[in-house]
Enzyme design. Structure first.
Site, PDB file in Angstrom:
ATOM      1  N   LYS A 199     -23.407   5.820  10.340  1.00 45.95           N
ATOM      2  CA  LYS A 199     -22.916   6.450  11.582  1.00 45.95           C
ATOM      3  C   LYS A 199     -24.045   7.101  12.373  1.00 45.95           C
ATOM      4  CE  LYS A 199     -18.444   7.370  10.296  1.00 45.95           C
ATOM      5  NZ  LYS A 199     -17.393   8.211   9.780  1.00 45.95           N
TER       6      LYS A 199
ATOM      7  N   LYS B 265      12.570  11.564  24.575  1.00 44.59           N
ATOM      8  CA  LYS B 265      12.505  11.536  23.106  1.00 44.59           C
ATOM      9  C   LYS B 265      13.109  10.221  22.572  1.00 44.59           C
ATOM     10  CE  LYS B 265      13.911  13.998  19.012  1.00 44.59           C
ATOM     11  NZ  LYS B 265      14.879  14.901  18.425  1.00 44.59           N
TER      12      LYS B 265
ATOM     13  N   PHE C  68     -20.246  14.728  12.860  1.00 53.15           N
ATOM     14  CA  PHE C  68     -19.696  15.004  11.539  1.00 53.15           C
ATOM     15  C   PHE C  68     -19.115  13.709  10.991  1.00 53.15           C
ATOM     16  CE2 PHE C  68     -19.529  19.550  10.359  1.00 53.15           C
ATOM     17  CZ  PHE C  68     -20.264  20.036  11.437  1.00 53.15           C
TER      18      PHE C  68
ATOM     19  N   ASN D 182      -4.006  14.893  13.023  1.00 58.30           N
ATOM     20  CA  ASN D 182      -4.658  14.876  11.707  1.00 58.30           C
ATOM     21  C   ASN D 182      -4.755  16.297  11.171  1.00 58.30           C
ATOM     22  OD1 ASN D 182      -7.337  16.065  12.504  1.00 58.30           O
ATOM     23  ND2 ASN D 182      -7.305  14.290  13.859  1.00 58.30           N
TER      24      ASN D 182
ATOM     25  N   ASP E  75     -15.182   6.727  21.832  1.00 61.89           N
ATOM     26  CA  ASP E  75     -15.947   7.558  20.910  1.00 61.89           C
ATOM     27  C   ASP E  75     -16.793   8.536  21.724  1.00 61.89           C
ATOM     28  OD1 ASP E  75     -18.029   8.498  19.084  1.00 61.89           O
ATOM     29  OD2 ASP E  75     -17.157   7.045  17.712  1.00 61.89           O
ATOM     30  N   ILE E  76     -16.378   9.811  21.727  1.00 60.57           N
ATOM     31  CA  ILE E  76     -17.004  10.796  22.623  1.00 60.57           C
ATOM     32  C   ILE E  76     -18.466  11.040  22.251  1.00 60.57           C
ATOM     33  CG2 ILE E  76     -16.850  13.158  23.515  1.00 60.57           C
ATOM     34  CD1 ILE E  76     -13.842  13.099  22.603  1.00 60.57           C
TER      35      ILE E  76
HETATM   36  O1  C5P Z   1     -16.386   7.326  13.259  1.00 61.52           O
HETATM   37  P1  C5P Z   1     -15.855   8.654  12.869  1.00 61.52           P
HETATM   38  O2  C5P Z   1     -14.579   9.034  13.586  1.00 61.52           O
HETATM   39  O3  C5P Z   1     -15.792   8.898  11.407  1.00 61.52           O
HETATM   40  O4  C5P Z   1     -17.001   9.650  13.390  1.00 61.52           O
HETATM   41  C1  C5P Z   1     -16.892  11.014  13.303  1.00 61.52           C
HETATM   42  C2  C5P Z   1     -17.767  11.655  14.354  1.00 61.52           C
HETATM   43  O5  C5P Z   1     -17.512  11.055  15.618  1.00 61.52           O
HETATM   44  C3  C5P Z   1     -17.425  13.124  14.556  1.00 61.52           C
HETATM   45  O6  C5P Z   1     -18.613  13.801  14.948  1.00 61.52           O
HETATM   46  C4  C5P Z   1     -16.399  13.091  15.665  1.00 61.52           C
HETATM   47  O7  C5P Z   1     -16.370  14.317  16.375  1.00 61.52           O
HETATM   48  C5  C5P Z   1     -16.912  11.965  16.527  1.00 61.52           C
HETATM   49  N1  C5P Z   1     -15.862  11.204  17.258  1.00 61.52           N
HETATM   50  C6  C5P Z   1     -15.812  11.290  18.640  1.00 61.52           C
HETATM   51  N2  C5P Z   1     -14.886  10.571  19.341  1.00 61.52           N
HETATM   52  C7  C5P Z   1     -14.004   9.770  18.710  1.00 61.52           C
HETATM   53  C8  C5P Z   1     -14.029   9.676  17.292  1.00 61.52           C
HETATM   54  C9  C5P Z   1     -14.986  10.414  16.599  1.00 61.52           C
HETATM   55  O8  C5P Z   1     -16.613  12.030  19.223  1.00 61.52           O
HETATM   56  N3  C5P Z   1     -13.102   9.093  19.420  1.00 61.52           N
END
Ligand code: C5P
Length: 408
Positions: free
Chosen positions: A341, A291, A327, A212, A309-310
């Site tokens: 969120k 590849k 964020f 991204n 989701d960390i």
């Molecule tokens: O749900 P979304 O991706 O919009 O949420 C954004 C927040 O979640 C950010 O703080 C991002 O660092 C965290 N995040 C995460 N792990 C993921 C996706 C998003 O920690 N796999």
């Protein structure tokens, strides 16, 4: 009386000879808006760019220039000024002023003052980008850093000489924000802060990935702001082309899973976790070891699996830091999605911004809506280093508020 952390501070603003000296007029005004008491010292060179009278009117006091001037010395001489100052802020600091500071010269009032004062010194450089990158200047700056002199900036962009690059004096508001963090040191002394930054790359094959547009600038600026607030900072960075802020421990990762593992390895004992990274929400279910050849495919289907989701895992886990900040980058309904969120991911605070059409990710400036359980604040468009310091100030305030309610 201003409730700024700078209110009542006594700051000597040193102005040296640079085309950016005109910005010191605005800087002095902005410092006084914060309740700062300002005394101005100019070098002879500075007087070629801006008149002492201008700075006298803005600071409300006579401007000192000469070292050997009986009138000035009897008003407030260099020793008196040296004792009076809580801080000496040299803005703009020319390459020559920086070099003279390194040598400890006392051949004009500003240098004699710096030598005679025990006050901390902050330097906001302003010069042509070639002068800035010259090894002589860089060596000088390293020596100043080692002596504890604080550097504010420089910024990069268009220069008065018509060139582009690093060496621009930061904007006055940015310098004020930096001074706020510096003049109230140790707000996070003894605290450990963990920050993620940048994008993640999820491999499709050895040469392709899903990524991204995150540049990592905001996360790196947050790391710097936390470090300047006295914290011990660990920065877990996705693939970005940025240098590590000084005093920050950096761990480089590439994929979301590597970022997750690095976070889980270091989260224990952290007071604050700031999840700035734009972590990929999906990754290719499998990555090819060779590849993928164009010739063997008419169309190509990629099967994607969600990543973990960390920030949610950290916010609900056993080693939860006292304060967890997420964020939210949205293209619309920014505040509504962010509030959702905040609750869903069990965060203490969320910083939301609008992305797309040049806004947010790769830009140098940004604006944020910061939301927590019982409050919110908008941080207006500003360069990311300034925005990061202002967001850090909000985080520290809410972190302290949470700690004091829990301990009462
Ligand atoms: O749900 P979304 O991706 O919009 O949420 C954004 C927040 O979640 C950010 O703080 C991002 O660092 C965290 N995040 C995460 N792990 C993921 C996706 C998003 O920690 N796999």
């Amino acid at each position: 009386m201003s409730d700024s952390p700078l209110a009542g501070k006594q700051i000597v603003v040193g102005v040296s000879g640079s085309i950016a000296a005109y910005k010191s007029a605005d800087l002095i005004r902005r410092l006084r808006d914060e309740g700062v008491e300002v005394r101005v010292v100019m070098t002879q060179g500075a007087t070629e760019f801006i008149t002492p009278l201008t700075l006298q009117s803005l600071s409300g006091h006579p401007v000192a220039i000469e070292l050997l001037d009986a009138d000035q010395e009897s008003a407030m001489g260099h020793i008196a000024l040296a004792r009076w100052a809580d801080w000496i802020l040299i803005a703009p600091a020319s390459a020559d002023t920086i070099a003279r500071l390194v040598q400890g010269r006392a051949d004009d009032l500003l240098m004699a003052l710096c030598l005679a004062s025990e006050a901390p010194i902050a330097v906001a450089p302003a010069m042509n980008n070639k002068m800035w990158s010259n090894p002589a200047t860089q060596d000088n700056l390293n020596q100043l850093r080692q002596r504890g002199v604080q550097l504010i900036g420089p910024g990069s962009g268009d220069q008065a000489c018509g060139e582009q690059g690093e060496g621009r004096l930061l904007e006055p508001l940015d310098i004020v924000a930096a001074m706020k963090q510096l003049a109230v040191p140790g707000l996070l002394q003894g605290r450990h802060v963990l920050i993620t930054a940048g994008p993640t790359y999820e491999p499709i094959d050895p040469v392709r990935f899903i990524g991204n547009r995150s540049s990592g600038k905001m996360g790196f600026a947050m790391a710097q702001a936390a470090q300047q607030a006295g914290a011990e900072v660990t920065l877990i960075a996705g693939p970005v082309a940025l240098s590590t802020p000084s005093g920050v421990r950096r761990v480089d990762v590439e994929t979301a899973e590597q970022m997750r593992e690095a976070v889980l390895r270091s989260v224990a004992g952290k007071a604050i976790f700031i999840s700035c990274a734009a972590v990929s929400d999906f990754r290719p279910l499998s990555s090819e070891s060779e590849k993928i050849k164009k010739a063997t495919h008419d169309t190509l289907m990629l099967e994607l699996a969600p990543t973990v989701d960390i920030v949610s895992e950290v916010a609900t886990g056993d080693n939860r830091p006292d304060f967890v900040v997420g964020f939210a980058a949205e293209t619309r309904h920014v505040a509504d999605y962010a509030r959702d969120k905040l609750k869903r991911k069990k965060l203490d605070m969320i910083a939301a911004n609008e992305v797309g059409e040049g806004k947010g990710f790769a830009a140098d400036d940004n604006a944020l809506q910061v939301i927590w359980a019982d409050g919110s604040q908008t941080l207006p468009l500003a360069p990311k280093p300034q925005l990061a310091r202002d967001l850090m100030t909000l985080i520290i305030r809410q972190f302290d508020a949470k700690n004091s309610t829990e301990n009462s």
